[in-house]
Design a protein around this motif. Sequence first.
Motif, PDB file in Angstrom:
ATOM      1  N   TRP A   1     -25.372  59.629  14.922  1.00  0.00           N
ATOM      2  CA  TRP A   1     -24.133  60.420  14.861  1.00  0.00           C
ATOM      3  C   TRP A   1     -22.914  59.508  14.788  1.00  0.00           C
ATOM      4  O   TRP A   1     -21.971  59.788  14.047  1.00  0.00           O
TER       5      TRP A   1
ATOM      6  N   ARG B   1     -25.965  62.900  19.995  1.00  0.00           N
ATOM      7  CA  ARG B   1     -24.718  62.140  19.968  1.00  0.00           C
ATOM      8  C   ARG B   1     -24.995  60.649  20.121  1.00  0.00           C
ATOM      9  O   ARG B   1     -24.210  59.914  20.711  1.00  0.00           O
TER      10      ARG B   1
ATOM     11  N   SER C   1     -16.684  60.675  20.489  1.00  0.00           N
ATOM     12  CA  SER C   1     -16.683  62.136  20.557  1.00  0.00           C
ATOM     13  C   SER C   1     -15.298  62.681  20.881  1.00  0.00           C
ATOM     14  O   SER C   1     -14.897  63.725  20.352  1.00  0.00           O
TER      15      SER C   1
END
Length: 336
Positions: free
Chosen positions: A150, A146, A293
Amino acid sequence: MAVFTEVSPAQAQALLDHLELGQLSSLRGIGAGIENTNYFVDCTRDDHLHRYVLTLFERLTAEQLPFYLRLMQHLARRGVPVPEPHADRSGEILFEVAGKPAAIVDRLHGGHQLAPDAFHCQQVGATLARMHLAGRDFPLHQPNLRGLAWWREVVPQLLPFLEPGQAELLRSELAYQEQLAASPLYAELLRDCSGPIHADLFRDNVMFEPGEGPGRERLTGFFDFYFAGVDTWLFDLAVCLNDWCIDLADGRLVEDRAAAFVAAYEGVRPLTGAEHRLLPALMRAAALRFWVSRLFDLHLPREASLLKAHDPRHFERVLRQRIARPWHALHGGAAE
């Protein structure tokens, strides 16, 4: 930790039998979280109750999972308080349940401390430093999945859902972090101050149990390592500061907690000059990571029977605070 995959008592018992852990007495899905399926598993063995956590991995592949599970095993065997995965007689720790990769680990004692003070932050800071040092000789390597790569991939997918001011903030911060990642000072961190990190060590991923005196809870462990990867240790510290040491209402840093956290960390592993200089920037990176996220989980969700997405506006506020008032641990205050 939502329930994406239903597990029957018979399926759970089959794994318990394979691991020789006892007779199932209770199987309960855990509704918090958004990445994996988790169950509390209680069983009896030799007339004693034993408590475990069964995890079914929904996104991570069988090829990726050995990194996480072996890291937990590695840290536990070096005295870091983390749940150690249970192995079968051949030493295997990754199995299959309901068609998904799965593992079972010990359940930590105690509960979460969701309103931490400086005393709690000191314990987490010192244990985090111990964890970083203990992981230096861990032989497996996997990047932080992450991280920047990403963010670059998913930010374009998120921009259509955002208001103009939010979209501009997301674009500009991604550009800032790309520039930072290309800098010589950041390369120094990657070379000298990196290794396996937890990358998600929020208040609900640490356990405490009552200690001597009121408010003197004792840290019993870190868990949920399934965002772990090799990255800068400073990023891990920044993730913690952005959760353990903020006012949850507005994202403002509570500086006495932050100072206590960093001082305890440095009591075990002193920060380098480069780390001190880059801490404000990495705190921005940590805020961006969780804003992205949470936006992803809100706007591009998956089905789950007990899924509750976190509010992304929280980390938007945290990011805006870290930009407006960068904090420097060396002088313990914000640079205006």
